[in-house]
Design an enzyme around this catalytic site. Sequence first.
Site, mmCIF file in Angstrom:
data_model
loop_
_atom_site.group_PDB
_atom_site.id
_atom_site.type_symbol
_atom_site.label_atom_id
_atom_site.label_comp_id
_atom_site.label_asym_id
_atom_site.label_seq_id
_atom_site.Cartn_x
_atom_site.Cartn_y
_atom_site.Cartn_z
ATOM 1 N N GLY A 46 -1.485 -3.747 1.965
ATOM 2 C CA GLY A 46 -0.458 -2.748 2.248
ATOM 3 C C GLY A 46 -0.459 -1.684 1.178
ATOM 4 N N GLN A 51 3.133 4.988 -4.021
ATOM 5 C CA GLN A 51 2.132 4.447 -4.951
ATOM 6 C C GLN A 51 0.990 5.426 -5.205
ATOM 7 O OE1 GLN A 51 1.916 0.563 -2.576
ATOM 8 N NE2 GLN A 51 1.420 -0.129 -4.634
ATOM 9 N N CYS A 92 0.711 -6.756 -6.418
ATOM 10 C CA CYS A 92 0.949 -5.354 -6.088
ATOM 11 C C CYS A 92 -0.160 -4.525 -6.720
ATOM 12 C CB CYS A 92 2.305 -4.912 -6.621
ATOM 13 S SG CYS A 92 2.705 -3.193 -6.234
ATOM 14 N N LEU A 93 -0.673 -3.577 -5.953
ATOM 15 C CA LEU A 93 -1.738 -2.725 -6.490
ATOM 16 C C LEU A 93 -1.234 -1.883 -7.661
ATOM 17 C CD1 LEU A 93 -3.351 -1.627 -3.113
ATOM 18 C CD2 LEU A 93 -4.249 -3.295 -4.756
ATOM 19 N N HIS A 134 7.834 -5.897 1.118
ATOM 20 C CA HIS A 134 7.311 -5.411 -0.168
ATOM 21 C C HIS A 134 7.104 -3.892 -0.112
ATOM 22 C CE1 HIS A 134 4.277 -5.858 -3.621
ATOM 23 N NE2 HIS A 134 3.990 -4.664 -3.134
ATOM 24 N N HIS A 138 9.136 -0.498 -2.018
ATOM 25 C CA HIS A 138 8.536 0.620 -2.760
ATOM 26 C C HIS A 138 9.244 1.938 -2.426
ATOM 27 C CE1 HIS A 138 5.055 -0.892 -4.947
ATOM 28 N NE2 HIS A 138 4.569 -1.526 -3.896
#
Length: 170
Positions: A46, A51, A92-93, A134, A138
Amino acid sequence: MAQLPILEYPDPRLRRKAQTVEVFDARLRRLAEDMLETMYAAPGIGLAAIQVDAPWRLVVVDVSEEKNQPLVLVNPRLSPLGDERSCYDEGCLSVPGFYETVERPARVRIEAQDIEGRPLRLEVDGLLATCVQHEVDHLEGKLFVDYISSLKRERIRKRLEKQQRVKDSA
Ligand code: GNR
Ligand code: NI
């Protein structure tokens, strides 16, 4: 298509509240495509627009084994279905290399728009339910590390800040 740089915790830009998308144009489609390419390359399941430093209410997800079931959600809103909760080891990236268990509602209803602005309604469970929660976090400037102890969160923050200093001086 292009891959986009991903902001990393504790970058304050990850704490902004994303804005409602009102214009469904070629630029929005381009952003969604670039986000999918960025997510698949990472690899991740995702990605939220915030981000990649685009503070819009736009997320992409794909939890399929073959990575061939992209889902693009614009202006998503979630409501839990039932009281059942499930735990998942989340990553999480934007918090690379760290994983912690987070408990969330097991099933959620998604109300969103697709990339053309058409209404979209889905009921999901399992990993997809965890992932969309999630991602929608964000959009509110929230990260999975906000669910863990402040001691663990500070440890993660210090390690990532150190890694970033090493990268910046290289
Ligand atoms: O790639 C990702 N994996 C993942 C695993 C468990 C719970 C959530 C996620 S989302 C994450 C990609 C990401 O950071 N999305 O915002
Ligand atoms: Ni994330």
